[in-house]
Design an enzyme around this catalytic site. Structure first.
Site, PDB file in Angstrom:
ATOM      1  N   PHE A 121       0.846  -1.180   0.000  1.00 18.30           N
ATOM      2  CA  PHE A 121       0.000   0.000   0.000  1.00 18.30           C
ATOM      3  C   PHE A 121       0.882   1.231   0.000  1.00 18.30           C
ATOM      4  O   PHE A 121       2.035   1.160   0.429  1.00 18.30           O
ATOM      5  CB  PHE A 121      -0.901   0.008   1.239  1.00 18.30           C
ATOM      6  N   GLN A 247      -7.503  14.874   4.326  1.00 16.17           N
ATOM      7  CA  GLN A 247      -6.990  14.037   3.252  1.00 16.17           C
ATOM      8  C   GLN A 247      -7.971  13.963   2.094  1.00 16.17           C
ATOM      9  O   GLN A 247      -9.119  13.549   2.270  1.00 16.17           O
ATOM     10  CB  GLN A 247      -6.717  12.624   3.764  1.00 16.17           C
ATOM     11  N   HIS A 249      -8.512  11.890  -0.884  1.00 15.68           N
ATOM     12  CA  HIS A 249      -8.054  10.629  -1.461  1.00 15.68           C
ATOM     13  C   HIS A 249      -7.894  10.840  -2.955  1.00 15.68           C
ATOM     14  O   HIS A 249      -8.765  11.417  -3.597  1.00 15.68           O
ATOM     15  CB  HIS A 249      -9.090   9.532  -1.179  1.00 15.68           C
ATOM     16  N   LEU A 263     -15.266   6.160  -3.291  1.00 17.16           N
ATOM     17  CA  LEU A 263     -13.876   5.736  -3.304  1.00 17.16           C
ATOM     18  C   LEU A 263     -13.543   4.618  -4.280  1.00 17.16           C
ATOM     19  O   LEU A 263     -14.303   3.678  -4.455  1.00 17.16           O
ATOM     20  CB  LEU A 263     -13.525   5.262  -1.893  1.00 17.16           C
ATOM     21  N   GLU A 266      -7.202   2.175  -2.972  1.00 18.93           N
ATOM     22  CA  GLU A 266      -5.779   2.276  -3.278  1.00 18.93           C
ATOM     23  C   GLU A 266      -5.196   0.921  -3.687  1.00 18.93           C
ATOM     24  O   GLU A 266      -4.164   0.863  -4.346  1.00 18.93           O
ATOM     25  CB  GLU A 266      -5.080   2.795  -2.015  1.00 18.93           C
ATOM     26  N   ARG A 322      -0.834   9.539  -0.158  1.00 16.59           N
ATOM     27  CA  ARG A 322      -2.042  10.011  -0.824  1.00 16.59           C
ATOM     28  C   ARG A 322      -2.032  11.497  -1.164  1.00 16.59           C
ATOM     29  O   ARG A 322      -2.542  11.905  -2.199  1.00 16.59           O
ATOM     30  CB  ARG A 322      -3.256   9.718   0.065  1.00 16.59           C
ATOM     31  N   HIS A 388     -11.788  12.652   1.931  1.00 18.92           N
ATOM     32  CA  HIS A 388     -11.863  11.276   2.406  1.00 18.92           C
ATOM     33  C   HIS A 388     -11.738  11.149   3.919  1.00 18.92           C
ATOM     34  O   HIS A 388     -12.416  10.341   4.537  1.00 18.92           O
ATOM     35  CB  HIS A 388     -10.744  10.494   1.722  1.00 18.92           C
ATOM     36  N   ARG A 424      -2.535  10.795   6.506  1.00 18.39           N
ATOM     37  CA  ARG A 424      -2.641   9.401   6.954  1.00 18.39           C
ATOM     38  C   ARG A 424      -2.275   8.444   5.828  1.00 18.39           C
ATOM     39  O   ARG A 424      -2.669   8.636   4.682  1.00 18.39           O
ATOM     40  CB  ARG A 424      -4.080   9.115   7.398  1.00 18.39           C
TER      41      ARG A 424
END
Lengths: 630, 251
Positions: A121, A247, A249, A263, A266, A322, A388, A424
């Protein structure tokens, strides 16, 4: 007040997502009578939307992983703004929290040895995310829900009452935290179904209410993400910390309009998906920032080799944190290299076989097929940034989750601030819920244990809260809550969105004052029975309060860092790392306080190269760590 | 695109109600839930509807659209003709609370009656080892988003209120199957499925499978295998012998 339903509990948990349920399990395990208040039905919390996985350095796929590496990645991802103690606890405890889920009945995907499989990730050095296809959040919420039920079954065997020690109150919304002599004494809530009010008398309240995305137009958050916990904490006298860090995304759906913002996990990129602009260029190679230069591949060939040989190649830049990817997409679209619907292309169809895509990304395949009529095994997806997650939140004691300044109030999960710093990493949210949900449960239990007399709730406190709740029915104005909400969302998206500058944020603050005046004139028709207009009217106050905290903080921080990008101050400035921006409610406005951000101790600082620390810390801070010289 | 859709929405509560006609604007790419929201924002602010994720992941917005159980967020408006009347009613098997919102507490009560996962006592957390092929069967059932449309459509309870006590419905028969097929679960759930949850009442018409938005093969992969396991358990001579000799209390 005799007509209002009343309950007595030791601990009341507001929110039934991962953090709330984990806190509840712990509070009950400590012998305390616990109420769980869910805004929706039990098991529907926004946690179900998490797709990619739970970050925990179990080392099942690459044995080089460990808590120190995870800590390092988390601090880097948050650009060293994180509360180091939270990042440390999180990195150390997340493996135990994941293994524990298996004892509750979770079924993660497996490695060939039969261990929990872990996937790559963004921002994580090793494959680290425990996962179940791309529906990990659903697995987590269902597992916790079933664990709660199993504890209730134990109570039933003992007492004949499932709800004897832990009860779930579904479709209930909290209006206000009640306080007595400066301490938490309960909450006032209403049943969505009937509109009837209910008072919970409890000395400890845990906020686990999630995020604030519904203040923005394009968001991955559900209707529940209205910042209730953030606003409740503010009104109860707590501080919010780091609210400028939001954040976006990088990959939300951009088409059709009705699903804009939803969403796209990822994992699509972790499993080989690449980002391309309308010219067909893999543009992420153009956006590797200096701090990450030596960690990411510079050519497509090297990036592609990494998927099969991660030890000898650097990772593809699609897997940058991100904030970097979101800004890159934003720039490409602004430069005129976007897709017809204003996004960029995310393609797995030319990189993985249809079978592999359907097996590894089943919900994504399903989601695009059903909602956009796009077959991702044949066509690229169109994606763009979506609001997000909020890194900012209630200022808490890292170890216990106790909210600063409000005895009896605790917070965990997205509503708590500090853990993720300015940004994050994917996968760190589900682990955050478990680690700090548990800790807040322990914290609340310890607090109740050490408390002398229980505070009683005076009628005047209930009256105060009831006045807030009834206001929309008694208003003389004619404002429509739906219309006001839409204006707020558009305004926040336009003026305090992914890229900010002083003039726009100031304009947002001016507009917020007007919106606050208009919100006081919101008029709701009908009765209190399942009246969504009324629900929104109350949620709107929370969103306005939280938006003001976001805008005030965003105006103050004159640099760009993680989830806060200023056009007029485009670079990161180490002078700003040492400040946390706190916001506080004075009854009329949100006020700003600057507080020093504690420096991590030397033994943690030594996990990094001095050269790397120099990118984030001031020379005098390195000196303070005894790492200044050569 | 952009047109006015003919929408008939059931409005009322437990004391009764009726279908109310509305004309609501539709834009390109929208789903039924968008139209319901627009109706709420512009014409019927107190219309009650449950929803959360709007992406088919939480299972909150189940209703009956032209008589078929559907998730409103996953039903695209372009699957209807522009002049087609679209009727939205609450799920029929559960008592109405208000408008499109029903009382689904039946499901939560049934969930409580299924004994929880029974972990092996001799394995510490972190020591669990299971092969992917062995967890896969139960994983299919754990895709369930608890929209309860399978419960709603199941004719055992849809029109037979009195069956509700003895029958847990496809969602929870599947939950029992999930636990029975869990590689490490220590409880034998076969008799319980038959005797306490009404497995035998299912006559495999597959209505549940047809409406499942997660495309879980509830009948073929959960219910039929459970029925086979029950039969094996009941008629297997070795099991019978073992049971007779040890005379377990539960028998």
């Amino acid at each position: 007040m005799s007509q209002i339903e009343r309950h007595q509990y030791d601990v009341v948990i507001i929110g039934a997502g991962g953090a709330g349920l984990r806190a509840a399990i712990e509070a009950r395990a400590n012998g305390f009578k616990t109420a769980i208040i869910c805004k929706s039905l039990f098991g529907k919390a926004h946690t179900v939307m998490a797709e990619g996985g739970i970050a925990a350095s179990m080392g099942n796929v690459n044995s080089n992983d460990g808590w120190k590496v995870h800590f390092r990645d988390t601090m880097r991802g948050g650009k060293f703004q994180n509360q180091w103690r939270m990042a440390e606890l999180h990195a150390k405890e997340s493996p135990d929290r994941v293994w524990e889920l298996e004892t509750y009945g979770a079924l993660f995907d497996r490695t060939d040895e039969g261990k929990i499989s872990q996937r790559n990730f963004g921002g994580h050095e090793y494959p680290r995310l425990a996962h179940v296809g791309d529906r990990t959040g659903l697995e987590l919420i269902r597992t916790m829900q079933q664990k709660i039920v199993s504890l209730q079954q134990e109570d039933f065997r003992e007492s004949g009452d499932y709800d004897a020690r832990m009860k779930v109150f579904a479709e209930l919304t909290v209006v206000e935290i009640l306080k007595t002599d400066g301490k938490v004494s309960g909450v006032l809530a209403y049943y969505r179904e009937t509109g009837e009010y209910v008072v919970f008398e409890a000395p400890a309240v845990v906020l686990a209410t999630g995020g604030i995305g519904k203040s923005f137009k394009v968001t991955s958050n559900s209707w529940e993400g209205t910042g209730d916990g953030h606003a409740l904490a503010l009104r109860a006298g707590g501080n919010l910390m780091g609210m400028e860090f939001i954040q976006f995304h990088p990959t939300g759906m951009v088409w059709p309009p009705s699903v804009k913002g939803i969403l796209v996990t990822e994992s699509v990129r972790g499993d080989g998906g690449v980002l391309k602009n309308s010219e067909g260029r893999r543009f992420m190679f153009d956006y590797i920032p200096a701090v990450f230069k030596d960690k990411y591949a510079e050519t497509e060939e090297e990036a592609d080799r990494w998927y099969t040989d991660a030890d000898n190649n650097r990772r593809p830049p699609e897997l940058l944190p991100r904030d970097e990817v979101a800004r890159a997409i934003n720039s490409e679209v602004k430069a005129g290299r976007g897709t017809p619907h204003g996004g960029v292309y995310l393609d797995v169809s030319t990189r993985l076989s249809a079978d592999v895509i359907k097996r590894r990304l089943p919900s994504m395949w399903h989601q695009f097929k059903e909602l956009a009529d796009v077959d991702i095994t044949l066509q690229p997806m169109e994606v763009g940034p979506t609001c997000h997650y909020v890194m900012g939140g209630v200022q808490v004691d890292p170890d216990s989750g106790a909210a600063t300044g409000v005895p009896g109030l605790f917070a965990a999960g997205e509503v708590a601030g500090g853990m993720h710093g300015s940004n994050r990493l994917g996968g760190n949210s589900l682990s955050d819920l478990l680690v700090f949900g548990r800790r807040a449960g322990v914290g609340a239990a310890e607090y109740v244990k050490n408390l002398g007399a229980r505070p009683s709730v005076p009628d005047s406190e209930i009256d105060r809260a009831l006045a807030i709740a009834n206001a929309p029915f008694e208003s003389n104005g004619e404002e429509n809550p739906y219309a006001l909400h839409a204006e707020l969302q558009q305004m926040m998206n336009d003026l305090v969105g992914i890229i900010r500058d002083e003039a726009e944020v100031q304009e947002a603050l001016d507009k917020l004052e007007v919106l606050k005046e208009r919100a006081a004139k919101v008029k709701v028709a009908g009765t209190r029975q399942f009246n969504t207009g009324w629900h929104l009217a109350l949620d709107l106050w929370n969103m306005l309060l939280v938006s003001e905290a976001v805008a005030k903080s965003a105006l103050e921080r004159k640099e760009s860092r993680g989830g806060h990008t200023r056009n007029d101050y485009p670079t990161m400035d180490a002078n700003w790392r040492k400040w946390n921006l706190l916001t506080k409610w004075n009854g009329k406005n949100v006020e700003l306080i600057k507080e020093e951000n504690p420096l991590m101790p030397r033994e943690l600082a030594e996990l990094f190269d001095v050269e790397e620390l120099k990118k984030y810390l001031l020379p005098e801070e390195l000196e303070q760590l005894g790492m200044g010289g050569h | 695109m952009g047109y006015l859709a003919k929408l008939r929405v059931w409005r009322g509560d437990k004391s009764g109600g009726q279908l109310v006609d509305h004309s609501v604007e539709v834009s390109e790419g929208e789903v039924v839930l968008d139209i319901i929201h627009r109706l709420q924002a512009t014409q019927a602010p107190d219309l009650a509807v449950r929803w959360n994720c709007k992406a088919g992941k939480c299972g909150s917005c189940a209703a009956e659209i032209n008589g078929r159980p559907r998730l409103m967020c996953m039903t695209r408006m372009n699957t209807f003709a522009e002049d087609e009347e679209i009727t939205v009613t609450p799920m029929r098997t559960f008592p109405v609370i208000k408008d499109l919102v029903t009382d689904v507490s039946f499901n939560y009560e049934k969930a409580r009656e299924v004994p929880a996962f029974d972990p092996p006592k001799d394995l510490a957390p972190g020591e669990y080892r299971m092969a992917q092929v062995d967890v896969q069967r139960s994983q299919e059932f754990r895709k369930c988003i608890e929209c309860f449309m399978c419960q709603n459509v199941c004719h055992v309870i849809r029109d037979h209120e009195d069956n509700k006590e003895a029958f847990s419905g496809p969602r929870f028969l599947m939950r029992i199957a999930e636990l029975d097929m869990h590689p490490l679960d220590q409880t034998d759930r076969k008799n319980m499925a038959q005797e306490e949850h009404g497995l035998g009442m299912c006559n495999i018409t597959k209505c549940c499978t047809e409406v499942c938005p997660e495309h879980i093969k509830i009948t073929d992969n959960a219910i039929i295998p459970m029925k086979e396991r029950v039969v094996d358990n009941k008629y297997d001579p070795l099991v019978w012998l073992g049971r007779t000799i040890t005379r377990r209390k539960s028998d």
